[in-house]
Design a protein around this motif. Structure first.
Motif, PDB file in Angstrom:
ATOM      1  N   HIS A  56      -2.746  -3.520  62.463  1.00 46.69           N
ATOM      2  CA  HIS A  56      -2.541  -2.916  63.781  1.00 46.69           C
ATOM      3  C   HIS A  56      -1.085  -2.489  63.978  1.00 46.69           C
ATOM      4  CE1 HIS A  56      -3.314  -2.187  68.088  1.00 46.69           C
ATOM      5  NE2 HIS A  56      -2.094  -2.665  68.249  1.00 46.69           N
ATOM      6  N   ARG A  57      -0.173  -3.387  63.683  1.00 48.54           N
ATOM      7  CA  ARG A  57       1.246  -3.050  63.874  1.00 48.54           C
ATOM      8  C   ARG A  57       1.652  -1.889  62.976  1.00 48.54           C
ATOM      9  NH1 ARG A  57       6.256  -5.092  61.960  1.00 48.54           N
ATOM     10  NH2 ARG A  57       5.164  -6.567  60.601  1.00 48.54           N
ATOM     11  N   HIS A  59      -1.730   1.696  70.855  1.00 44.92           N
ATOM     12  CA  HIS A  59      -2.558   0.541  70.508  1.00 44.92           C
ATOM     13  C   HIS A  59      -4.040   0.932  70.563  1.00 44.92           C
ATOM     14  CE1 HIS A  59       0.845  -2.217  70.580  1.00 44.92           C
ATOM     15  NE2 HIS A  59       1.196  -1.708  71.750  1.00 44.92           N
ATOM     16  N   ALA A  60      -4.424   1.661  71.607  1.00 47.63           N
ATOM     17  CA  ALA A  60      -5.811   2.095  71.740  1.00 47.63           C
ATOM     18  C   ALA A  60      -6.183   3.071  70.637  1.00 47.63           C
ATOM     19  CB  ALA A  60      -6.039   2.732  73.111  1.00 47.63           C
ATOM     20  N   VAL A  61      -5.258   3.953  70.277  1.00 56.09           N
ATOM     21  CA  VAL A  61      -5.518   4.924  69.211  1.00 56.09           C
ATOM     22  C   VAL A  61      -5.753   4.198  67.885  1.00 56.09           C
ATOM     23  CG1 VAL A  61      -4.598   6.880  67.912  1.00 56.09           C
ATOM     24  CG2 VAL A  61      -4.173   6.717  70.380  1.00 56.09           C
ATOM     25  N   ALA A  62      -4.868   3.253  67.569  1.00 53.73           N
ATOM     26  CA  ALA A  62      -5.000   2.507  66.310  1.00 53.73           C
ATOM     27  C   ALA A  62      -6.310   1.729  66.268  1.00 53.73           C
ATOM     28  CB  ALA A  62      -3.816   1.551  66.141  1.00 53.73           C
ATOM     29  N   GLY A  73      -3.640  -6.178  68.294  1.00 55.44           N
ATOM     30  CA  GLY A  73      -2.581  -5.892  69.243  1.00 55.44           C
ATOM     31  C   GLY A  73      -2.773  -6.600  70.568  1.00 55.44           C
ATOM     32  N   PRO A  74      -2.208  -6.043  71.663  1.00 57.86           N
ATOM     33  CA  PRO A  74      -2.224  -6.724  72.956  1.00 57.86           C
ATOM     34  C   PRO A  74      -3.615  -7.022  73.495  1.00 57.86           C
ATOM     35  CG  PRO A  74      -0.634  -4.923  72.964  1.00 57.86           C
ATOM     36  CD  PRO A  74      -1.406  -4.800  71.686  1.00 57.86           C
ATOM     37  N   GLN A  75      -4.615  -6.193  73.179  1.00 61.08           N
ATOM     38  CA  GLN A  75      -5.946  -6.425  73.749  1.00 61.08           C
ATOM     39  C   GLN A  75      -6.666  -7.583  73.080  1.00 61.08           C
ATOM     40  OE1 GLN A  75      -8.089  -2.697  72.872  1.00 61.08           O
ATOM     41  NE2 GLN A  75      -9.485  -3.912  71.604  1.00 61.08           N
ATOM     42  N   GLY A  76      -6.190  -8.010  71.926  1.00 57.51           N
ATOM     43  CA  GLY A  76      -6.826  -9.116  71.227  1.00 57.51           C
ATOM     44  C   GLY A  76      -8.031  -8.667  70.432  1.00 57.51           C
TER      45      GLY A  76
END
Length: 231
Positions: A18-19, A39-42, A202-205
């Motif tokens: 993800h990163r 983040h959503a795109v990845a 990422g942030p959403q888990g």
């Protein structure tokens, strides 16, 4: 447990995809003055890629091909069509230069003093070679589903990996952060270890952050796995 080898899922469990993907996408987007929830795109790219490869039997493609096709779909989905063909290749190739999670290299070295450690993955062989060289990872073997021609979680993938290692499935500990992989490994007779990776998406888990069945081991990271196996 009579464990004679450890088999590691690699994308997500070992590699911080993800990163790496967010960095590659954001870098190209910045050149064009584009803003997006990278983040959503990845994560969309990852989901589309997994849909294209999971459970495939004798496909005429491998995961690099799926990553490339899914990238075009993802960029169109988020109205990022300004990314040029040349830039798309740069983003796509970023899969081959991902970083490992910080706790893995030391754990790999420690575990190899005890038993053979194998990458058992849906990722292409060349990708695993490239990221392993970048991160200084030396596996005892790489078993890519690309080699087998059958992709996890199909039972034949696990049976073939055990055959190639000349071991009974119950002598192999499958290590992963994904329930679908471990559930299939368990059904195939493998022992199982769930490693939590709360930052994988990422942030959403992650979509499946917690074990959904009883595994042999459940750990918060690779340091815990090493301690448990040494005990």
């Amino acid at each position: 447990m009579d464990i004679q080898a450890l088999a590691f899922d690699t994308g997500g469990t070992v590699l911080d995809w993800h990163r790496g993907m967010v960095a590659a996408l954001k870098s190209i987007g910045t050149r064009h003055g584009m803003s997006a929830d990278w983040h959503a795109v990845a994560n969309h790219w990852r989901r589309q890629s997994m849909k294209g490869i999971v459970g495939q039997v004798q496909p005429e493609f491998q995961m690099d091909d799926v990553h490339r096709q899914a990238l075009d779909e993802t960029l169109a989905h988020f109205d990022l069509d300004a990314v040029t063909p040349e830039e798309r290749v740069v983003v796509w190739r970023a899969w081959h230069s991902l970083d490992a999670w910080p706790d893995f290299p030391g754990a790999l070295a420690a575990l190899q003093k005890w038993r053979p450690v194998v990458s058992f993955t849906m990722l292409p062989t060349s990708l695993v070679v490239d990221v392993s060289r970048k991160n200084g990872l030396t596996w005892d073997a790489i078993i890519s589903c690309e080699m087998i021609g059958v992709y996890k979680p199909h039972a034949q993938a696990y049976a073939t990996a055990a055959k190639w290692l000349n071991l009974q499935p119950a002598q192999i500990l499958m290590v992963a952060c994904h329930n679908f992989d471990l559930n299939a490994a368990h059904a195939a007779g493998f022992r199982t270890a769930f490693i939590r990776r709360p930052r994988e998406w990422g942030p959403q888990g992650p979509p499946d952050p917690n074990p959904n069945m009883t595994y042999d081991l459940i750990e918060d990271g690779f340091d815990g796995l090493v301690r448990s196996l040494r005990a």
